[in-house]
Design a protein around this motif. Structure first.
Motif, PDB file in Angstrom:
ATOM      1  N   PHE A 136       1.013  -1.068   0.462  1.00 53.91           N
ATOM      2  CA  PHE A 136      -0.229   0.476  -0.103  1.00 53.91           C
ATOM      3  C   PHE A 136       0.916   1.827  -0.046  1.00 53.91           C
ATOM      4  CE2 PHE A 136      -2.509  -3.948   1.651  1.00 53.91           C
ATOM      5  CZ  PHE A 136      -3.869  -3.253   1.668  1.00 53.91           C
ATOM      6  N   LEU A 137       0.449   2.611  -0.832  1.00 57.76           N
ATOM      7  CA  LEU A 137       1.267   3.745  -0.494  1.00 57.76           C
ATOM      8  C   LEU A 137       1.015   4.790   0.780  1.00 57.76           C
ATOM      9  CD1 LEU A 137       2.279   5.745  -2.012  1.00 57.76           C
ATOM     10  CD2 LEU A 137      -0.076   7.082  -2.684  1.00 57.76           C
ATOM     11  N   ARG A 138      -0.136   4.032   1.557  1.00 55.66           N
ATOM     12  CA  ARG A 138      -0.272   4.924   2.414  1.00 55.66           C
ATOM     13  C   ARG A 138      -0.296   3.479   3.601  1.00 55.66           C
ATOM     14  NH1 ARG A 138      -2.673   8.078  -0.515  1.00 55.66           N
ATOM     15  NH2 ARG A 138      -4.259   7.446  -1.408  1.00 55.66           N
ATOM     16  N   TYR A 139       0.243   3.685   4.724  1.00 57.34           N
ATOM     17  CA  TYR A 139      -0.194   2.938   5.597  1.00 57.34           C
ATOM     18  C   TYR A 139      -1.407   2.242   6.583  1.00 57.34           C
ATOM     19  CZ  TYR A 139       0.890   0.310  10.628  1.00 57.34           C
ATOM     20  OH  TYR A 139       1.402  -0.493  11.066  1.00 57.34           O
ATOM     21  N   ALA A 140      -1.799   4.134   6.900  1.00 59.24           N
ATOM     22  CA  ALA A 140      -3.461   3.971   7.004  1.00 59.24           C
ATOM     23  C   ALA A 140      -3.883   3.029   5.693  1.00 59.24           C
ATOM     24  CB  ALA A 140      -3.790   4.949   7.585  1.00 59.24           C
ATOM     25  N   ASP A 141      -3.933   2.713   4.925  1.00 57.74           N
ATOM     26  CA  ASP A 141      -4.968   1.700   4.651  1.00 57.74           C
ATOM     27  C   ASP A 141      -5.165   0.504   4.513  1.00 57.74           C
ATOM     28  OD1 ASP A 141      -6.348   3.923   2.820  1.00 57.74           O
ATOM     29  OD2 ASP A 141      -5.323   4.354   0.700  1.00 57.74           O
ATOM     30  N   ARG A 142      -3.640   0.221   4.462  1.00 58.30           N
ATOM     31  CA  ARG A 142      -3.464  -1.404   4.990  1.00 58.30           C
ATOM     32  C   ARG A 142      -4.233  -1.753   6.908  1.00 58.30           C
ATOM     33  NH1 ARG A 142      -0.640  -3.874   9.776  1.00 58.30           N
ATOM     34  NH2 ARG A 142       0.891  -5.726   8.589  1.00 58.30           N
ATOM     35  N   GLU A 143      -4.065  -0.290   7.249  1.00 60.12           N
ATOM     36  CA  GLU A 143      -4.826  -1.244   9.075  1.00 60.12           C
ATOM     37  C   GLU A 143      -5.590  -1.239   8.858  1.00 60.12           C
ATOM     38  OE1 GLU A 143      -2.423  -0.635  12.193  1.00 60.12           O
ATOM     39  OE2 GLU A 143      -1.898  -1.698  10.682  1.00 60.12           O
ATOM     40  N   ARG A 144      -6.781  -0.289   7.503  1.00 50.63           N
ATOM     41  CA  ARG A 144      -7.736  -0.069   7.750  1.00 50.63           C
ATOM     42  C   ARG A 144      -8.264  -1.627   7.161  1.00 50.63           C
ATOM     43  NH1 ARG A 144      -9.870   3.483   3.555  1.00 50.63           N
ATOM     44  NH2 ARG A 144     -11.588   2.445   4.216  1.00 50.63           N
ATOM     45  N   VAL A 145      -7.299  -1.889   5.880  1.00 51.25           N
ATOM     46  CA  VAL A 145      -7.299  -3.824   5.489  1.00 51.25           C
ATOM     47  C   VAL A 145      -7.322  -4.692   6.478  1.00 51.25           C
ATOM     48  CG1 VAL A 145      -7.235  -5.380   3.983  1.00 51.25           C
ATOM     49  CG2 VAL A 145      -7.290  -2.518   3.224  1.00 51.25           C
ATOM     50  N   MET A 146      -6.138  -4.919   6.925  1.00 52.37           N
ATOM     51  CA  MET A 146      -6.036  -5.704   8.563  1.00 52.37           C
ATOM     52  C   MET A 146      -7.059  -5.816   9.405  1.00 52.37           C
ATOM     53  SD  MET A 146      -3.736  -7.463   7.847  1.00 52.37           S
ATOM     54  CE  MET A 146      -3.385  -9.044   9.327  1.00 52.37           C
ATOM     55  N   LYS A 147      -7.187  -4.431   9.775  1.00 53.35           N
ATOM     56  CA  LYS A 147      -8.735  -4.481  10.744  1.00 53.35           C
ATOM     57  C   LYS A 147      -9.734  -5.043  10.261  1.00 53.35           C
ATOM     58  CE  LYS A 147      -5.231  -3.187  13.265  1.00 53.35           C
ATOM     59  NZ  LYS A 147      -4.657  -3.760  14.370  1.00 53.35           N
ATOM     60  N   ASN A 148     -10.538  -6.051   9.336  1.00 56.55           N
ATOM     61  CA  ASN A 148     -10.958  -6.078   9.163  1.00 56.55           C
ATOM     62  C   ASN A 148     -11.027  -7.614   8.240  1.00 56.55           C
ATOM     63  OD1 ASN A 148     -13.603  -3.956   8.606  1.00 56.55           O
ATOM     64  ND2 ASN A 148     -11.558  -3.209   8.344  1.00 56.55           N
ATOM     65  N   PRO A 149     -10.569  -7.912   8.456  1.00 55.93           N
ATOM     66  CA  PRO A 149     -10.575  -9.766   8.702  1.00 55.93           C
ATOM     67  C   PRO A 149     -11.874 -11.129   8.629  1.00 55.93           C
ATOM     68  CG  PRO A 149      -7.993  -9.309   9.300  1.00 55.93           C
ATOM     69  CD  PRO A 149      -8.687  -8.277   9.111  1.00 55.93           C
ATOM     70  N   PHE A 150     -12.301 -10.014  10.285  1.00 56.03           N
ATOM     71  CA  PHE A 150     -13.036 -11.030  10.850  1.00 56.03           C
ATOM     72  C   PHE A 150     -14.281 -10.704   9.913  1.00 56.03           C
ATOM     73  CE2 PHE A 150     -13.970  -6.834  11.262  1.00 56.03           C
ATOM     74  CZ  PHE A 150     -15.483  -6.857  11.323  1.00 56.03           C
ATOM     75  N   LYS A 151     -13.956  -9.839   7.973  1.00 60.19           N
ATOM     76  CA  LYS A 151     -16.024  -9.834   7.908  1.00 60.19           C
ATOM     77  C   LYS A 151     -15.173 -11.610   6.885  1.00 60.19           C
ATOM     78  CE  LYS A 151     -16.718  -5.139   7.605  1.00 60.19           C
ATOM     79  NZ  LYS A 151     -16.304  -4.396   6.882  1.00 60.19           N
ATOM     80  N   LEU A 152     -14.258 -12.326   6.814  1.00 61.49           N
ATOM     81  CA  LEU A 152     -14.043 -13.314   6.583  1.00 61.49           C
ATOM     82  C   LEU A 152     -14.178 -14.521   7.531  1.00 61.49           C
ATOM     83  CD1 LEU A 152     -10.601 -11.789   4.010  1.00 61.49           C
ATOM     84  CD2 LEU A 152     -13.354 -11.294   4.110  1.00 61.49           C
TER      85      LEU A 152
END
Length: 322
Positions: A136-152
């Motif tokens: 990811f270009l921005r770490y904040a975007d990476r963190e947003r994705v990483m905090k959502n695995p519970f949806k999987l």
């Protein structure tokens, strides 16, 4: 007879002299051997200390290398298990497929606005789709994705951090103990804290600590920003200058929080009234960009609307503390 006695006496005296010389020689040899043993002991002790120092230096370098390796991968995530792969797929195709995955599986709004440094498949082609690795270009975007695995949770899809093999092994080794401690209701506590220096504002607007926590260097800060825009601009400029003066170690960790008296997202951090983006927000954003800071709560709750300040009549709500 007398001559024989004299001869015996001379021979006896000669023997005594020879014995004395022999005793002296033995003594000298013993002292030499003892000195040699002492020198050997000293050399062995120095060698042991040197080996210990080399071992400690090696372990420190390996730890530093591992940290730097992990830090260099901090914007990267791996997406595994079944994300479709098309025949002759290009990097642009892979990006489109990943964006669709973020929208369909994780429920991201406008995932096409997320910018990536690089996206590609890894591994050999086979019957199953290969893993996608995305930086990811921005770490904040990476963190947003990483905090959502519970949806999987009810799917076969998986998201992993891109960790060095050694760090992954260490985590795997200590996970059972972590789960056992969590099950027993145990909590983590800081047992190694050393405050090096402190800076405070005469008006009580900020306090900054330069501290070593668990062997790592941190800047810990709490702020209370002014209300007026011009004063806020000056305050954030001064705060950045204090950071510049206070940070003495490269990659020093920074944790700062408090009442910033500004809203960062007019859509999510406001309710009621006529919110406008303040000029001072630019200066706060500059601090975040310069020191790689993220709003942890917003990262973990990308779509939530909760507030820290409220006016009842008329009803106006804002999230000013983060």
């Amino acid at each position: 007879m007398e001559n024989s006695v004299r001869a015996l006496r001379r021979e006896l005296n000669s023997s005594k002299v020879a014995q004395a010389e022999l005793d002296k020689t033995v003594k000298d040899l013993k002292e030499s051997v003892d000195f040699g043993h002492g020198r050997i002991d000293q050399v062995e002790l120095k060698a042991f200390k040197h080996d210990s120092a080399l071992k400690e230096a090696k372990e420190a370098l390996e730890k530093k290398y591992l940290y730097l390796e992990a830090y260099s991968r901090r914007e990267t995530l791996k997406f595994a298990a079944g994300i479709p792969e098309s025949e002759g797929e290009s990097q642009e195709d892979t990006r489109r497929i990943l964006v669709e995955f973020l929208s369909n599986q994780l429920g991201f709004h406008y995932p096409e606005e997320i910018e990536f440094q690089r996206i590609h498949r890894i591994g050999k082609k086979g019957d199953r789709p290969r893993m996608i690795i995305a930086r990811f270009l921005r770490y904040a975007d990476r963190e947003r994705v990483m905090k959502n695995p519970f949806k999987l949770k009810e799917t076969d899809f998986k998201i992993f951090e891109d960790l060095p093999k050694e760090l992954f092994s260490l985590r795997k080794k200590y996970l059972p103990a972590f789960y056992e401690a969590k099950k027993a209701g145990k909590k983590a506590v800081i047992d190694e804290f050393e405050m090096k220096s402190i800076i405070t504002d005469d008006n009580g607007r900020y306090i900054l600590l330069n501290a070593k926590v668990q062997g790592s260097d941190y800047i810990l800060g709490n702020v209370y920003a002014p209300n007026k825009i011009k004063e806020q601009c000056n305050f954030f400029v001064e705060l950045q200058q204090k950071f510049d003066d206070f940070i003495t170690i490269q990659d020093q960790r920074i944790i700062i929080g408090g009442d910033f008296n500004v809203i960062m997202d007019q859509n999510l951090d406001c309710a009621g009234g006529s919110p406008k983006e303040k000029e001072s927000v630019k200066f706060l954003n500059d601090i975040c960009l310069n020191y790689d800071l993220i709003d942890v709560w917003r990262t973990r709750n990308p779509d939530s609307t909760l507030f820290t300040w409220r006016q009842k009549k008329p009803l106006i709500q804002r999230r000013l503390d983060f």
